[in-house]
Enzyme design. Structure first.
Site, short mmCIF file in Angstrom:
data_model
loop_
_atom_site.label_atom_id
_atom_site.label_comp_id
_atom_site.label_asym_id
_atom_site.label_seq_id
_atom_site.Cartn_x
_atom_site.Cartn_y
_atom_site.Cartn_z
N ARG A 159 0.84 -1.16 -0.01
CA ARG A 159 0.06 -0.09 -0.17
C ARG A 159 0.84 1.16 0.06
O ARG A 159 0.45 2.23 -0.08
CB ARG A 159 -0.85 0.08 1.13
CG ARG A 159 -1.85 -1.21 1.29
CD ARG A 159 -2.76 -1.14 2.60
NE ARG A 159 -3.39 -0.18 2.93
CZ ARG A 159 -4.71 -0.08 2.72
NH1 ARG A 159 -5.43 -1.14 2.35
NH2 ARG A 159 -5.35 1.09 3.02
N ASN A 217 -5.50 5.71 10.70
CA ASN A 217 -5.19 6.01 9.15
C ASN A 217 -6.07 7.21 8.88
O ASN A 217 -7.45 7.13 9.16
CB ASN A 217 -5.76 4.60 8.60
CG ASN A 217 -5.53 4.69 6.90
OD1 ASN A 217 -5.22 5.48 6.40
ND2 ASN A 217 -6.14 3.81 6.61
N GLY A 218 -5.99 7.99 8.16
CA GLY A 218 -6.84 9.34 7.68
C GLY A 218 -6.29 10.45 8.20
O GLY A 218 -5.11 10.91 8.28
N GLU A 221 4.17 5.28 -13.52
CA GLU A 221 3.80 4.93 -12.25
C GLU A 221 5.11 3.96 -11.93
O GLU A 221 5.52 4.01 -10.84
CB GLU A 221 2.64 3.88 -12.19
CG GLU A 221 1.51 4.54 -11.97
CD GLU A 221 0.41 3.56 -11.66
OE1 GLU A 221 -0.09 3.67 -10.44
OE2 GLU A 221 -0.16 2.89 -12.36
N TRP A 281 1.75 6.31 6.04
CA TRP A 281 2.26 7.09 4.68
C TRP A 281 1.83 8.70 5.26
O TRP A 281 0.76 9.11 5.37
CB TRP A 281 1.02 6.63 3.68
CG TRP A 281 1.26 7.37 2.09
CD1 TRP A 281 2.21 6.35 1.49
CD2 TRP A 281 0.70 8.15 1.67
NE1 TRP A 281 2.36 7.11 0.31
CE2 TRP A 281 1.15 8.21 0.16
CE3 TRP A 281 -0.25 9.08 1.81
CZ2 TRP A 281 0.84 9.19 -0.69
CZ3 TRP A 281 -0.72 10.09 1.02
CH2 TRP A 281 -0.03 9.73 -0.37
N LYS A 325 0.70 3.55 -16.70
CA LYS A 325 1.51 2.40 -16.35
C LYS A 325 3.08 2.69 -16.28
O LYS A 325 3.73 2.43 -15.22
CB LYS A 325 1.31 1.19 -17.12
CG LYS A 325 0.04 0.33 -16.96
CD LYS A 325 -0.02 -0.41 -15.51
CE LYS A 325 -0.87 0.54 -14.53
NZ LYS A 325 -2.13 0.80 -14.42
C1 AGP Z 1 -3.45 2.65 -11.10
O1 AGP Z 1 -2.22 1.78 -11.64
C2 AGP Z 1 -3.14 3.38 -9.66
N1 AGP Z 1 -2.45 2.70 -8.92
C3 AGP Z 1 -4.17 4.22 -9.46
O2 AGP Z 1 -4.39 5.26 -10.67
C4 AGP Z 1 -5.72 3.60 -9.00
O3 AGP Z 1 -6.21 3.02 -10.34
C5 AGP Z 1 -6.41 4.98 -8.58
O4 AGP Z 1 -5.90 5.38 -7.31
C6 AGP Z 1 -7.66 4.25 -8.32
O5 AGP Z 1 -7.74 3.46 -7.19
P1 AGP Z 1 -9.36 2.52 -6.85
O6 AGP Z 1 -9.53 1.75 -8.24
O7 AGP Z 1 -8.93 1.47 -5.82
O8 AGP Z 1 -10.23 3.44 -6.79
#
Ligand code: AGP
Length: 607
Positions: free
Chosen positions: A27, A99-100, A487, A75, A484
């Site tokens: 994550r 978390n949040g 990222e 994070w 892709k």
């Molecule tokens: C996808 O490769 C990314 N990690 C990111 O764009 C992701 O698709 C986006 O954050 C949406 O996430 P979700 O599908 O869990 O809502």
């Protein structure tokens, strides 16, 4: 986003929590910590910035005899990455993780400081520790203190706390992921921010609704109790049998989860077809198409949004229903025009993306029916929507989404076909199922020849920038292909409609730029002329196009040939597999952290 794991039971809590945190590394995080009650009933707290191995090194040689433990991977949102700002935050009365975001932290911070609470960190989380400390000092029970403190904080958050007096664990959340689990045989109870952390450890999962206090108790036979904020017991939770095995947590023979997940797609395509054409997904599909909407507001983020663009095209072409594809982060602030007979359709792998959840809530407030195309059963989005279509992608560990994209698009196409009555016509249903099966076969073939893509990646992995270009339904695939690469390879890549390049971006084309041209059978001639424009300016041309096309072969520096015949509207998904592999191998040559790319989180649960 932050990961949370808590355990209470006879087995060694610290080891189980660390195992759970390892599963949540995907994550994305920048520090980690654990709090546990040791064999002398003393609350211990260890936390360290950096990766989990830093914490494990700091913990030293075990074994730690502990039957109650909470852990966290952070994070950072408020406060820099350092040991002090890491979680858990603790004192002699409690330890807690979060978390949040606590939206009203500044106001509460000055209130608590004036009451004598001394802050040690720069985090918003410590505000909750302050509230708890003061409420406990006022003589409240631990659960009363949790309730009173939770009532004071605003924003989307999940809190998990440990009471050193009883070793019990408490959890409560608002618009943030939280799941509890029970292993009856071992009389153990766990809590996490992600069901994946509990895979194979519990028999049953419990998804509490917002503002439900979960009490993981060691004292009596009821290991797990749920309460309203007023203290009354409640059944506001969804329970389901745990169907994830611990096996999901290994890469098998692959170097990366992402590569493993790319290879899972043919089997997933076949199982999704059965699930909705003849399996247990049929009732959900029938429920989803009960009412034909006037308009569809299709909302998602990132890769899920690009899947939505492909689904939009399919629904509009087949059903002639207007489909507005919207970015979650934009939709909620644009005062959208929402009709009472419109449908809010939300696409999400995690079902926890804050911007997508907020958009769903906006539609719900406007009395629209809402539906999800989602991977995580029991997620917040799943529970908040009127109907749900599961994409059945299994756990997606790689932060860069691959199999979920394919399953999202296919599920959307199945919904579109069902709405059109295709699945009520045996011949047309059979044709569609045959097409899905053909797609799975063609993907198998691409995967069996992935070394060709790997060798092209070895030649193009060091360029200055990358354009992905496509027309029609290949345009969303160009956007997804570029994402892709961005990222996981950390290179600048841009998806563009082929016809748009000449309106400015072509100024960027030179011998240092690669253009990945997606050439399907549709709009062929126009796409060729766009490639010529780039070639004329010395751009490096990588073409993904129909097998045996001599002209394409001649004008391309690299040509990846595909067999499109018979796939029709599934062709873009077929092309996308090549994009996934191209991004993967380029990143591999660049040596980046493919499964846990820098700065990224698998599920963005904050705005
Ligand atoms: C996808 O490769 C990314 N990690 C990111 O764009 C992701 O698709 C986006 O954050 C949406 O996430 P979700 O599908 O869990 O809502």
């Amino acid at each position: 986003m932050c990961g949370i794991v808590g355990h209470l039971g006879p087995q060694n809590s610290v080891e189980l929590v660390l195992e759970g945190l390892k599963r949540l590394e995907y994550r994305g995080y920048d520090s980690a910590g654990v709090s546990f009650i040791d064999e002398r009933d003393v609350l211990q707290n260890y936390k360290k910035s950096g990766k989990l191995e830093n914490l494990i090194g700091f913990l030293g040689e075990g074994p730690f005899v502990a039957r109650s433990c909470i852990g966290h991977t952070r994070w950072a949102t408020h406060g820099e990455v350092n040991d002090t700002n890491s979680h858990p935050h603790s004192n002699d009365q409690l330890s807690m993780v979060h978390n949040g975001i606590i939206e009203n932290a500044p106001a509460l911070k000055s209130e608590l400081s004036s009451e004598g609470f001394e802050f040690k960190s720069q985090t918003d989380t410590e505000v909750f520790l302050g509230l708890m400390t003061i409420n406990l000092k006022k003589g409240m029970s631990f659960r009363e203190a949790v309730t009173a403190s939770f009532n004071k904080v605003e924003g989307n958050s999940a809190f998990v706390l440990i009471d050193p007096d009883t070793s019990d664990i408490y959890a409560v959340k608002r618009c943030a992921p939280l799941v509890c689990g029970i292993n009856e045989g071992q009389s153990e109870v766990l809590v996490s921010s992600d069901p994946y952390a509990l895979a194979g450890l519990v028999d049953k999962l419990y998804f509490p609704e917002d503002e439900v206090v979960c009490h993981l108790s060691s004292g009596n036979k009821n290991l797990l109790n749920f309460y309203e904020l007023d203290g009354s017991k409640t059944t506001r939770y969804l329970s389901k049998i745990q169907d994830l095995s611990a096996a999901v947590s290994d890469k098998g023979d692959f170097d990366h989860y992402m590569h493993k997940e790319i290879h899972e797609q043919p089997e997933l395509i076949r199982s999704l077809t059965h699930y909705y054409f003849a399996g247990e997904g049929v009732p959900a599909l029938e429920k989803a198409i009960k009412e034909k909407p006037e308009n569809i507001h299709l909302v998602a983020c990132g890769t899920a949004y690009y899947a939505g663009l492909v689904i939009k095209d399919h629904i509009e072409k087949l059903n002639r229903i207007h489909c507005h594809a919207e970015l979650g982060s934009e939709f909620r602030y644009k005062n959208p025009i929402l009709g009472k007979k419109d449908l809010g359709l939300f696409i999400s792998q995690s079902g926890e993306t804050a911007d997508t959840l907020a958009a769903q809530s906006l539609c719900k407030t406007n009395n629209l029916k809402t539906m999800s195309i989602v991977n995580v059963d029991g997620s917040t989005l799943f529970r908040d929507c009127d109907s749900n279509l599961l994409i059945r992608a299994g756990v997606e560990v790689g932060v860069a989404s691959t199999k979920a994209f394919t399953q999202q698009v296919l599920t959307g196409m199945i919904y579109s076909a069902a709405m059109n009555g295709i699945l009520d016509n045996p011949d047309r249903k059979k044709d569609m199922a045959a097409k899905f099966s053909l797609l799975a076969e063609r993907v198998d073939k691409i995967l069996s020849e992935e070394n060709k893509i790997e060798s092209i990646a070895s030649e193009i992995h060091n360029y200055k920038g990358y354009f992905y270009t496509g027309r029609g339904v290949y345009y969303p695939i160009a956007l997804e292909g570029a994402l892709k690469l961005k990222e996981i390879a950390y290179v600048h890549a841009e998806g563009y409609a082929s016809g748009e390049l000449k309106h400015g971006p072509i100024a960027l084309i030179d011998e240092e730029m690669v253009n990945v041209a997606l050439v399907g059978p549709e709009l062929y001639d126009k796409t060729i002329s766009n490639i010529q424009e780039i070639k004329a300016r010395k751009g490096i041309i990588v073409t993904i196009g129909p097998r045996g096309d001599e002209h394409l072969k001649e004008i391309s520096d690299h040509f990846i040939e595909l067999d499109f015949d018979g796939l029709d509207e599934l062709s873009p998904l077929y092309v996308n597999i090549v994009d996934q592999l191209l991004a993967y191998f380029i990143a591999k040559f660049k040596g980046t952290d493919i499964d846990k790319p820098r700065n990224l989180a698998k599920s963005v649960t904050v705005e």
